[in-house]
Design a protein around this motif. Structure first.
Motif, PDB file in Angstrom:
ATOM      1  N   ASP A  61       0.860  -1.180   0.000  1.00 14.79           N
ATOM      2  CA  ASP A  61       0.000   0.000   0.000  1.00 14.79           C
ATOM      3  C   ASP A  61       0.897   1.231   0.000  1.00 14.79           C
ATOM      4  O   ASP A  61       1.602   1.498   0.974  1.00 14.79           O
ATOM      5  CB  ASP A  61      -0.913  -0.004   1.224  1.00 14.79           C
ATOM      6  CG  ASP A  61      -1.909   1.142   1.217  1.00 14.79           C
ATOM      7  OD1 ASP A  61      -1.872   1.979   0.285  1.00 14.79           O
ATOM      8  OD2 ASP A  61      -2.735   1.206   2.152  1.00 14.79           O
ATOM      9  N   LEU A  62       0.883   1.992  -1.089  1.00 15.59           N
ATOM     10  CA  LEU A  62       1.745   3.156  -1.197  1.00 15.59           C
ATOM     11  C   LEU A  62       1.297   4.306  -0.300  1.00 15.59           C
ATOM     12  O   LEU A  62       2.037   5.279  -0.141  1.00 15.59           O
ATOM     13  CB  LEU A  62       1.835   3.616  -2.649  1.00 15.59           C
ATOM     14  CG  LEU A  62       2.609   2.665  -3.570  1.00 15.59           C
ATOM     15  CD1 LEU A  62       2.521   3.137  -5.009  1.00 15.59           C
ATOM     16  CD2 LEU A  62       4.057   2.547  -3.142  1.00 15.59           C
ATOM     17  N   ALA A  63       0.108   4.203   0.286  1.00 18.73           N
ATOM     18  CA  ALA A  63      -0.293   5.210   1.270  1.00 18.73           C
ATOM     19  C   ALA A  63       0.573   5.115   2.526  1.00 18.73           C
ATOM     20  O   ALA A  63       0.696   6.087   3.271  1.00 18.73           O
ATOM     21  CB  ALA A  63      -1.765   5.047   1.629  1.00 18.73           C
ATOM     22  N   ASP A  64       1.179   3.954   2.748  1.00 18.07           N
ATOM     23  CA  ASP A  64       2.193   3.798   3.798  1.00 18.07           C
ATOM     24  C   ASP A  64       3.510   4.246   3.184  1.00 18.07           C
ATOM     25  O   ASP A  64       4.362   3.444   2.808  1.00 18.07           O
ATOM     26  CB  ASP A  64       2.265   2.348   4.269  1.00 18.07           C
ATOM     27  CG  ASP A  64       3.361   2.121   5.304  1.00 18.07           C
ATOM     28  OD1 ASP A  64       3.936   3.117   5.805  1.00 18.07           O
ATOM     29  OD2 ASP A  64       3.673   0.940   5.570  1.00 18.07           O
ATOM     30  N   THR A  65       3.678   5.545   3.067  1.00 18.58           N
ATOM     31  CA  THR A  65       4.781   6.084   2.264  1.00 18.58           C
ATOM     32  C   THR A  65       6.152   5.767   2.856  1.00 18.58           C
ATOM     33  O   THR A  65       7.074   5.392   2.133  1.00 18.58           O
ATOM     34  CB  THR A  65       4.620   7.602   2.099  1.00 18.58           C
ATOM     35  OG1 THR A  65       4.630   8.222   3.382  1.00 18.58           O
ATOM     36  CG2 THR A  65       3.310   7.925   1.398  1.00 18.58           C
ATOM     37  N   VAL A  66       6.283   5.914   4.165  1.00 17.64           N
ATOM     38  CA  VAL A  66       7.575   5.647   4.791  1.00 17.64           C
ATOM     39  C   VAL A  66       7.886   4.156   4.747  1.00 17.64           C
ATOM     40  O   VAL A  66       9.026   3.747   4.470  1.00 17.64           O
ATOM     41  CB  VAL A  66       7.591   6.181   6.239  1.00 17.64           C
ATOM     42  CG1 VAL A  66       8.881   5.787   6.948  1.00 17.64           C
ATOM     43  CG2 VAL A  66       7.434   7.696   6.247  1.00 17.64           C
ATOM     44  N   GLY A  67       6.881   3.330   5.001  1.00 21.92           N
ATOM     45  CA  GLY A  67       7.088   1.889   4.944  1.00 21.92           C
ATOM     46  C   GLY A  67       7.513   1.421   3.563  1.00 21.92           C
ATOM     47  O   GLY A  67       8.412   0.587   3.427  1.00 21.92           O
ATOM     48  N   ALA A  68       6.871   1.971   2.522  1.00 26.66           N
ATOM     49  CA  ALA A  68       7.229   1.601   1.157  1.00 26.66           C
ATOM     50  C   ALA A  68       8.644   2.044   0.825  1.00 26.66           C
ATOM     51  O   ALA A  68       9.421   1.296   0.204  1.00 26.66           O
ATOM     52  CB  ALA A  68       6.237   2.220   0.178  1.00 26.66           C
ATOM     53  N   ALA A  69       9.007   3.263   1.232  1.00 24.45           N
ATOM     54  CA  ALA A  69      10.346   3.776   0.943  1.00 24.45           C
ATOM     55  C   ALA A  69      11.418   2.995   1.695  1.00 24.45           C
ATOM     56  O   ALA A  69      12.476   2.666   1.132  1.00 24.45           O
ATOM     57  CB  ALA A  69      10.423   5.259   1.293  1.00 24.45           C
ATOM     58  N   ASP A  70      11.168   2.685   2.952  1.00 20.44           N
ATOM     59  CA  ASP A  70      12.134   1.901   3.730  1.00 20.44           C
ATOM     60  C   ASP A  70      12.330   0.522   3.117  1.00 20.44           C
ATOM     61  O   ASP A  70      13.455   0.007   3.050  1.00 20.44           O
ATOM     62  CB  ASP A  70      11.664   1.754   5.178  1.00 20.44           C
ATOM     63  CG  ASP A  70      11.825   3.037   5.983  1.00 20.44           C
ATOM     64  OD1 ASP A  70      12.504   3.964   5.497  1.00 20.44           O
ATOM     65  OD2 ASP A  70      11.259   3.108   7.090  1.00 20.44           O
ATOM     66  N   ARG A  71      11.230  -0.070   2.671  1.00 18.36           N
ATOM     67  CA  ARG A  71      11.313  -1.400   2.059  1.00 18.36           C
ATOM     68  C   ARG A  71      12.144  -1.350   0.775  1.00 18.36           C
ATOM     69  O   ARG A  71      12.985  -2.223   0.536  1.00 18.36           O
ATOM     70  CB  ARG A  71       9.892  -1.913   1.767  1.00 18.36           C
ATOM     71  CG  ARG A  71       9.833  -3.333   1.247  1.00 18.36           C
ATOM     72  CD  ARG A  71       8.393  -3.753   1.022  1.00 18.36           C
ATOM     73  NE  ARG A  71       8.304  -5.145   0.596  1.00 18.36           N
ATOM     74  CZ  ARG A  71       7.169  -5.755   0.247  1.00 18.36           C
ATOM     75  NH1 ARG A  71       6.022  -5.077   0.296  1.00 18.36           N
ATOM     76  NH2 ARG A  71       7.170  -7.019  -0.139  1.00 18.36           N
ATOM     77  N   LEU A  72      11.912  -0.311  -0.025  1.00 17.88           N
ATOM     78  CA  LEU A  72      12.662  -0.189  -1.275  1.00 17.88           C
ATOM     79  C   LEU A  72      14.143   0.046  -1.002  1.00 17.88           C
ATOM     80  O   LEU A  72      15.009  -0.593  -1.622  1.00 17.88           O
ATOM     81  CB  LEU A  72      12.102   0.955  -2.119  1.00 17.88           C
ATOM     82  CG  LEU A  72      12.859   1.240  -3.423  1.00 17.88           C
ATOM     83  CD1 LEU A  72      12.835   0.031  -4.351  1.00 17.88           C
ATOM     84  CD2 LEU A  72      12.297   2.467  -4.127  1.00 17.88           C
ATOM     85  N   GLN A  73      14.459   0.955  -0.089  1.00 18.46           N
ATOM     86  CA  GLN A  73      15.861   1.241   0.166  1.00 18.46           C
ATOM     87  C   GLN A  73      16.591   0.019   0.711  1.00 18.46           C
ATOM     88  O   GLN A  73      17.722  -0.268   0.318  1.00 18.46           O
ATOM     89  CB  GLN A  73      16.010   2.416   1.128  1.00 18.46           C
ATOM     90  CG  GLN A  73      17.474   2.814   1.323  1.00 18.46           C
ATOM     91  CD  GLN A  73      17.650   4.166   1.962  1.00 18.46           C
ATOM     92  OE1 GLN A  73      16.697   4.924   2.105  1.00 18.46           O
ATOM     93  NE2 GLN A  73      18.872   4.480   2.356  1.00 18.46           N
ATOM     94  N   SER A  74      15.957  -0.709   1.605  1.00 12.94           N
ATOM     95  CA  SER A  74      16.573  -1.919   2.151  1.00 12.94           C
ATOM     96  C   SER A  74      16.829  -2.944   1.053  1.00 12.94           C
ATOM     97  O   SER A  74      17.901  -3.576   1.004  1.00 12.94           O
ATOM     98  CB  SER A  74      15.670  -2.507   3.241  1.00 12.94           C
ATOM     99  OG  SER A  74      16.208  -3.713   3.748  1.00 12.94           O
ATOM    100  N   TRP A  75      15.861  -3.095   0.161  1.00 11.16           N
ATOM    101  CA  TRP A  75      16.000  -4.052  -0.945  1.00 11.16           C
ATOM    102  C   TRP A  75      17.142  -3.643  -1.868  1.00 11.16           C
ATOM    103  O   TRP A  75      17.961  -4.477  -2.274  1.00 11.16           O
ATOM    104  CB  TRP A  75      14.668  -4.128  -1.700  1.00 11.16           C
ATOM    105  CG  TRP A  75      14.594  -5.154  -2.771  1.00 11.16           C
ATOM    106  CD1 TRP A  75      14.355  -6.495  -2.612  1.00 11.16           C
ATOM    107  CD2 TRP A  75      14.703  -4.931  -4.187  1.00 11.16           C
ATOM    108  NE1 TRP A  75      14.315  -7.113  -3.847  1.00 11.16           N
ATOM    109  CE2 TRP A  75      14.530  -6.181  -4.818  1.00 11.16           C
ATOM    110  CE3 TRP A  75      14.928  -3.798  -4.963  1.00 11.16           C
ATOM    111  CZ2 TRP A  75      14.574  -6.330  -6.205  1.00 11.16           C
ATOM    112  CZ3 TRP A  75      14.979  -3.937  -6.345  1.00 11.16           C
ATOM    113  CH2 TRP A  75      14.816  -5.196  -6.958  1.00 11.16           C
ATOM    114  N   LEU A  76      17.215  -2.353  -2.198  1.00  6.74           N
ATOM    115  CA  LEU A  76      18.290  -1.870  -3.065  1.00  6.74           C
ATOM    116  C   LEU A  76      19.650  -2.018  -2.390  1.00  6.74           C
ATOM    117  O   LEU A  76      20.649  -2.348  -3.049  1.00  6.74           O
ATOM    118  CB  LEU A  76      18.047  -0.411  -3.438  1.00  6.74           C
ATOM    119  CG  LEU A  76      16.897  -0.144  -4.416  1.00  6.74           C
ATOM    120  CD1 LEU A  76      16.610   1.361  -4.494  1.00  6.74           C
ATOM    121  CD2 LEU A  76      17.206  -0.701  -5.804  1.00  6.74           C
TER     122      LEU A  76
END
Length: 259
Positions: A61-76
């Motif tokens: 859910d992209l409305a969880d903006t910080v959660g989505a960003a943290d997940r992406l940065q960790s993956w990268l």
């Protein structure tokens, strides 16, 4: 034998509409595609399997903006940069809230439209730039691109859609600002906020279903459909991806496929 090098592309809103069309066209054995949407798309998974194309799908859910960003940065951060020749982020997801004047928009709908349409692209872009800047600092030299899917409504006001118009206008302007930041950095990323034209998607259906009393532009959208002036999602996706591949991508940080 060294591992095959892949292009890396991250795409939001890939489960339907132009996002799905872009995802299907991006599938390739030479590309690792990460799709971030509220739902996993089985059609996309099947197509990737047939092509032997590396695909990762997140239900997020992209409305969880910080959660989505943290997940992406960790993956990268966990990726092996030696396996990738380029990195691209496409912020495509967006939301049209209830159609009508701003004071008639439910507060939760208003907040969700701005989170998904503006805050999420900003947070994901920041995470992408942080992670890939670390790659550059470690010696990686592949091209980095951010493509934000904007709208003509970010540049031309329309009654009954203040949240959507504001989100797209904000997307255009933060792209300009971040492009200036990256221009000051060695091996900086290139960013473009691109209006893709008028596309025959669920959003258009939502607009045509609006209440005429609350939506003065309803007839204009009905007429676009009647006259066949809406671009098919697959055609729009091809035009957008062609812009992404242009050698001068990033020269104009705010652009329109119709220019």
């Amino acid at each position: 034998m060294p591992p095959q090098q892949l292009h890396l592309t991250i795409l939001t809103g890939a489960s339907r509409g132009m996002g799905l069309a872009m995802a299907l066209q991006l599938l390739s054995p030479q590309r690792h595609l990460l799709c971030i949407s509220r739902h996993i798309n089985s059609e996309l998974a099947d197509a990737a399997q047939k092509l032997d194309a590396p695909l990762t799908q997140w239900a997020q859910d992209l409305a969880d903006t910080v959660g989505a960003a943290d997940r992406l940065q960790s993956w990268l951060n966990d990726l092996k940069t030696s396996e990738h020749t380029s990195a691209t982020l496409i912020n495509n997801a967006g939301v049209i809230p209830r159609i009508g004047p701003l004071d008639e928009c439910p507060p939760d709908d208003l907040a969700n439209a701005l989170r998904v349409g503006l805050e999420a692209p900003m947070q994901l872009t920041a995470a992408f730039l942080r992670a890939t800047s670390a790659w550059v600092n470690a010696g990686w030299r592949g091209p980095r691109k951010v493509l934000n899917i904007s709208s003509g409504l970010g540049r031309h006001a329309m009654a009954a859609q203040a949240p959507y118009c504001a989100a797209k206008a904000g997307m255009d302007h933060f792209t300009r600002c971040s492009a200036l930041d990256e221009a000051e950095r060695e091996h900086g990323a290139r960013l473009v906020s691109l209006a893709p034209g008028v596309i025959d998607t669920d959003m258009q259906q939502q607009l045509r279903a609006g209440d005429p009393a609350a939506f003065p532009d309803l007839e204009r959208f009905m007429e676009l459909k009647r006259q066949g002036q809406l671009t098919a999602p697959a055609d729009a996706a091809a035009r957008v991806l062609a812009c992404l591949d242009r050698p001068d991508f990033g020269k104009n940080p705010v652009a329109d496929v119709r220019d």
